[in-house]
Design an enzyme around this catalytic site. Structure first.
Site: not given
Length: 485
Positions: A16, A42, A257
């Site tokens: 998130c 997100g 990532y």
């Protein structure tokens, strides 16, 4: 419906993103801009809560920030100089509006809004106890557990009640909390999830990544330290450190990532680290080839590093369309396979007859790699070699990253040769765990705790996993019971 990105189910989805502003009129507009910059963390839902003269205002919606918070009437409905926002990918709790953050409740001390990045690994146990004591939950999100712990704490001040709640939870969290008394930003004692602080004039800004500060024109000041609470009350900023100091274990996959490549972690560029990982991969796993090709977009920096280190030309052999929605009406089974090419298409003239090295950030289930290799074969590649800019993902994450159960992770059930055969590549190699740390300018020593959480690669979880352990115990008991029956 057909997903236009056939690889959506084969990535480690971001946790998130959170963003908060204290001390700037029209704070909600800044929060909306900050959330745009954090959209990659997100994509399921977004929410903003503002505070104006003691009154809280909230707008939450499913979908992206764009479209939900780009309308003037929405921003006007969120007045005040204090606001916080959240972009969500559900790792705990179902996908529903009731779980979209910031979550809000009226406590004895007044309004309480909270935005959370991470995952509480003992939330189920805490929830059962709270319900037994009379708490009534309005969501299935682990974040709501914190609200109930604050509400039921026996401490007198709100800050002490909040600290009492934090001391009862396990796992990973970066939090932004809004109360009538001020804004609180904090990280878990291990600093697993990121959180930074910046300034925009007299305003204080908190964000999951520095790129969100850049977008609103704020100046980066520092990272929030692991276990630190920063309290902003008007012009006053103070720091509280209620936890015993331990060695930090920030998530190493932020480098691989999750973070945007234009973010800064500590004093290091995420982009530069990813290039270093690619260079290290070239040193560890060289192969004779004609072209280095990234799997867009996350494989690009590592592919540049691999190409520079190996001397093999970097080329864009896979072209990604950025203008296709997530779904379209499926007109028939005949075109189902065309979904692959709606977002990713081979640069056929470049690839035909070439020996190519594909660079990607990770392999999860393996279906992405299989389809990409197939795409290159169909485009006429003479050889397809796969190089992965992270070690094999053999373990699930329980700290706010949506990973499949371990049985579905390709590297957990197959060895390197079997994985190579599965994706139909001519060769496959991963950067080593030591090489990953070397790219960070560090070393992973077996005799001391690592400097990062790398549990998805090593199984070395830095915290207890109460809910997971209880779930596994129940599953084992059920299996034994079935055998007895």
């Amino acid at each position: 419906m057909l997903t236009t990105n056939p690889f959506d189910d084969d990535t480690l989805h971001e946790e998130c993103g959170i963003f908060g502003v204290s001390g700037s009129e029209g704070a909600a507009a800044l929060v909306a801009l900050g959330l745009h910059a954090l959209q990659h963390r997100g994509q399921e839902a977004a929410g903003i809560t503002s505070l104006d003269q003691g009154h809280f205002h909230t707008h939450r919606a499913m979908g992206h920030v764009a479209g939900n918070f780009d309308r003037d009437e929405v921003i006007r409905s969120l007045p005040g100089a204090v606001a916080a926002g959240h972009v969500r990918y559900s790792t705990s709790g179902d996908t529903a509006l009731r779980n979209v953050q910031p979550l809000y409740a009226e406590l004895q001390s007044g309004g309480f809004a909270i935005a959370h990045n991470g995952n509480i690994s003992n939330a189920m146990r805490l929830r059962r106890e709270l319900v037994r004591r009379g708490s009534i939950f309005q969501s299935t999100s682990d974040t709501e557990t914190i609200i109930h712990l604050v509400a039921t704490s026996n401490y007198r001040t709100l800050l002490d009640r909040f600290i009492d709640a934090l001391k009862q939870i396990e796992g990973a969290y970066s939090l932004i909390v809004m109360t009538p008394e001020g804004m609180i930003a904090c990280r878990d004692p291990l600093g697993i999830r990121p959180l930074v602080m910046g300034r925009l004039g007299d305003a204080v800004i908190f964000a999951s990544e520095t790129v969100a500060l850049d977008v609103v024109g704020a100046t980066f000041e520092r990272s929030i330290d692991p276990g630190e609470l920063v309290i902003v009350q008007g012009d006053t900023i103070r720091s509280v450190r209620p936890f015993p100091q331990v060695s930090a274990r920030p998530c190493i996959f932020e480098w691989v990532y999750f973070s945007r490549p234009d973010s800064i972690e500590g004093d290091r560029s995420v982009y530069d680290v990813r290039k270093n990982i690619g260079a290290q991969l070239a040193v560890e796993s060289p192969v004779e080839a004609d072209l280095v090709i990234p799997v867009p977009d996350s494989g690009v920096p590592a592919a540049i590093g691999y190409a520079q280190e190996s001397g093999i030309p970097f080329e864009l052999g896979i072209i990604r369309s950025h203008y296709v929605g997530r779904t379209f009406i499926q007109p028939g089974d005949k075109v189902r396979h065309l979904g692959v090419k709606l977002k990713h298409n081979a640069n056929r003239a470049l690839i035909k007859g070439k020996r190519i090295i594909l660079i990607d950030d990770s392999i999860v289930r393996g279906t992405t790699s299989l389809k990409i290799v197939q795409l290159m074969r169909e485009a006429g590649a003479a050889e397809v070699h796969m190089r992965i800019a992270s070690p094999p993902t053999r373990h699930s994450c329980f700290y706010g990253v949506d990973t499949p159960e371990r049985a579905k992770l390709l590297a957990a059930k197959l060895d390197l040769g079997e994985m190579t055969d599965f994706i139909h590549a001519d060769s496959l190699a991963f950067v080593s765990i030591d090489g990953l740390y070397k790219a960070l300018g560090e070393a992973r020593r077996a005799d001391i705790r690592p400097s990062h959480c790398d549990a998805c690669f090593t199984g070395d979880y830095p915290t207890t996993l109460t809910d997971q352990d209880e779930t596994e115990a129940v599953d084992q008991f059920a299996m034994l019971a079935e055998r007895v029956i």
